[in-house]
Design a protein around this motif. Structure first.
Motif, mmCIF file in Angstrom:
data_model
loop_
_atom_site.group_PDB
_atom_site.id
_atom_site.type_symbol
_atom_site.label_atom_id
_atom_site.label_comp_id
_atom_site.label_asym_id
_atom_site.label_seq_id
_atom_site.Cartn_x
_atom_site.Cartn_y
_atom_site.Cartn_z
ATOM 1 N N LEU A 134 0.816 -1.207 0.000
ATOM 2 C CA LEU A 134 0.000 0.000 0.000
ATOM 3 C C LEU A 134 0.854 1.263 0.000
ATOM 4 N N PRO A 135 0.660 2.169 -0.970
ATOM 5 C CA PRO A 135 1.383 3.444 -0.920
ATOM 6 C C PRO A 135 0.872 4.287 0.238
ATOM 7 N N PRO A 136 1.771 4.944 0.987
ATOM 8 C CA PRO A 136 1.336 5.689 2.175
ATOM 9 C C PRO A 136 0.604 6.973 1.831
ATOM 10 N N ASN A 137 0.951 7.564 0.698
ATOM 11 C CA ASN A 137 0.307 8.802 0.298
ATOM 12 C C ASN A 137 -0.512 8.547 -0.970
ATOM 13 N N SER A 138 -0.280 9.281 -2.008
ATOM 14 C CA SER A 138 -1.028 9.060 -3.233
ATOM 15 C C SER A 138 -0.325 8.019 -4.101
ATOM 16 N N PRO A 139 -1.086 7.159 -4.788
ATOM 17 C CA PRO A 139 -0.465 6.220 -5.733
ATOM 18 C C PRO A 139 0.321 6.949 -6.812
ATOM 19 N N GLU A 140 -0.139 8.151 -7.188
ATOM 20 C CA GLU A 140 0.561 8.927 -8.221
ATOM 21 C C GLU A 140 1.994 9.217 -7.799
ATOM 22 N N GLU A 141 2.196 9.529 -6.518
ATOM 23 C CA GLU A 141 3.541 9.795 -6.019
ATOM 24 C C GLU A 141 4.399 8.538 -6.106
ATOM 25 N N GLY A 188 -4.767 4.105 0.310
ATOM 26 C CA GLY A 188 -4.178 3.029 -0.466
ATOM 27 C C GLY A 188 -5.166 1.971 -0.921
ATOM 28 N N TYR A 189 -6.444 2.107 -0.507
ATOM 29 C CA TYR A 189 -7.455 1.112 -0.858
ATOM 30 C C TYR A 189 -8.419 1.664 -1.907
ATOM 31 N N ALA A 190 -8.934 0.763 -2.736
ATOM 32 C CA ALA A 190 -10.002 1.100 -3.674
ATOM 33 C C ALA A 190 -11.200 0.226 -3.331
ATOM 34 N N PHE A 191 -12.254 0.842 -2.840
ATOM 35 C CA PHE A 191 -13.452 0.117 -2.414
ATOM 36 C C PHE A 191 -14.352 -0.125 -3.620
#
Length: 459
Positions: A108-115, A152-155
């Protein structure tokens, strides 16, 4: 982005070179499990240009005397929250490289996946000194998650939503799709179907029914501790807990739930192995050595404390308190029970090494701990090495670039002072590392360790 500042610093203090020549080195063939002696390996840019038993004439190359040394592919930790550790101020990338880990599948990325995707690009371009990153972006779940990782999650609530999110993640650059405890077969099938159409694999931390998940197209399971839970005579208790929303405390789970599951149902276990084999479902080690590694290598090796910041020390201290309240024999055994993993291995189910790196474990070192447990559990050193080299490459369909030492492949390499095929602990005896074509000598690696100690001091 604080990551860029953090990782650009070492590039200014470490040696630079355009090409590298390893002379008279023993090349370890991880596929065949043998040593090819007296080879010359020429690296140009970030690729292996040539390998020959004959002299290679090059001008201006950094020459490394490989006599008596062993060259292996760079190691891969395929189950690590390395970006989260860095976000908490842990010098995870430096420690990974210093321990020969040249690639990581991050969780899981801690901030934005884009980063995270941008950091991956910068590493591949050689602008950041760090292990090569393989990313999933967000992890797909069919129930809302809490605990600080919500970004980091997509529901997902429907199969159509799952398909759309898989498309989005792959368009962003996801190397593999991650899911966690998907309860709906319809949603899981939609995830795997779309990922496979796009040439990606799907991994899941599946606490529930592995048989159903494998038949739904899942490519690999993580958290191998769930293998035992899934094949006990009382497995329906785990399935019911997974299908519902009940959450019990750590103490209750280990002291009450696990002991109530009974022994392994041999017939069901064999049926599950048959299903995994038919479906080509892989296993990623995850928490195989969780409590035992913490006791033996993390609490037991006090020298590792110099690489831990306050956050890690607090996490480790809290875990020690928790462990003192656990009475389960599974937790209190001197070493993990690797018998089921070994049987899965004998059934020709591919295994990938991962540590589930978090605040409890020491970056890089914990992967060597995992290799130790794999051999202790019955694998040969060559088989254990494959779990952290060629197997991750094969799973990612990236064997043309990584996983073995061959001309044309990316230059991710580790030079050892002793043969790892005779003793897996020799994988810790690192003389030099090549990360994306960048040579890190023993002095450079010591500098990374020094910087790591300074970074965590009083933090």
């Amino acid at each position: 982005m604080k990551f860029f500042i953090l990782f650009l610093l070492p590039l200014q203090s470490l040696s630079q070179q355009a090409s590298i020549l390893f002379k008279n080195v023993n090349v370890v063939d991880v596929q065949k499990g043998k040593v090819i002696p007296n080879q010359n390996v020429f690296v140009e840019g970030n690729r292996i240009k040539k390998i020959s038993s004959k002299s290679i004439a090059v001008n201006g190359a950094m020459v490394v005397n490989g006599s008596g040394k062993y060259l292996i592919p760079g190691l891969c930790d395929f189950n690590a929250s390395v970006l989260h550790c860095e976000n908490e101020g842990v010098p995870a990338f430096k420690l990974m490289l210093a321990n020969g880990v040249t690639s990581v599948r991050d969780l899981l990325p801690p901030n934005s996946p884009e980063e995270a995707f941008e950091i991956k690009k910068q590493i591949a371009a050689g602008k950041i000194l760090a292990p090569r990153l393989f990313l999933s972006g967000k992890t797909l779940v069919d129930r809302k998650r809490t605990g600080g990782f919500e970004k980091g999650y997509a529901f997902v609530k429907t199969a159509d939503e799952a398909t759309a999110i898989v498309d989005s993640l792959i368009n962003e650059g996801a190397d593999v799709i991650d899911a966690r405890n998907i309860r709906s077969d319809t949603i899981l099938k939609a995830i795997t179907k779309r990922a496979h159409q796009k040439g990606r694999k799907v991994m899941e931390r599946m606490g529930g029914n592995w048989m159903k998940a494998s038949n739904s197209g899942l490519d690999a399971f993580t958290h191998l501790s769930d293998l035992w839970r899934n094949t006990t005579t009382g497995r329906q208790k785990i399935f019911q807990n997974f299908e519902g929303d009940s959450i019990v405390s750590t103490q209750d789970f280990y002291n009450r739930v696990l002991p109530s599951l009974g022994g392994v149902d041999t017939n069901y276990f064999q049926a599950l192995m048959h299903t995994l084999t038919l479906n080509n479902t892989w296993l990623c080690t995850g928490t195989t050595s969780y409590f035992q590694s913490i006791r033996r290598f993390e609490h037991g090796d006090t020298l590792r404390n110099v690489y831990r910041n306050k956050w890690q020390k607090d996490v480790l201290a809290d875990d020690l308190k928790t462990q003192s309240t656990l009475t389960s024999e599974i937790v209190n055994s001197e070493k993990p029970d690797m018998s089921q993993l070994y049987m899965a291995h004998k059934a020709h189910i591919p295994i990938i090494a991962g540590t589930q790196l978090s605040g409890l474990l020491t970056s890089g070192m914990s992967l060597h701990d995992m290799l130790f447990w794999l051999v202790d559990g019955g694998l040969t050193p060559a088989e254990a090495l494959r779990t952290a080299t060629i197997n991750p490459a094969l799973f990612l369909n990236n064997q043309k670039n990584i996983g073995t030492i061959e001309a044309g492949k990316l230059a991710d390499l580790v030079l050892l002072d002793a043969n790892p095929l005779t003793d897996i602990n020799n994988s810790r005896k690192i003389n030099a590392v090549v990360a994306n074509g960048k040579l890190l000598t023993r002095n450079d690696l010591d500098e990374l360790l020094k910087q790591s100690k300074e970074q965590v001091l009083n933090k």
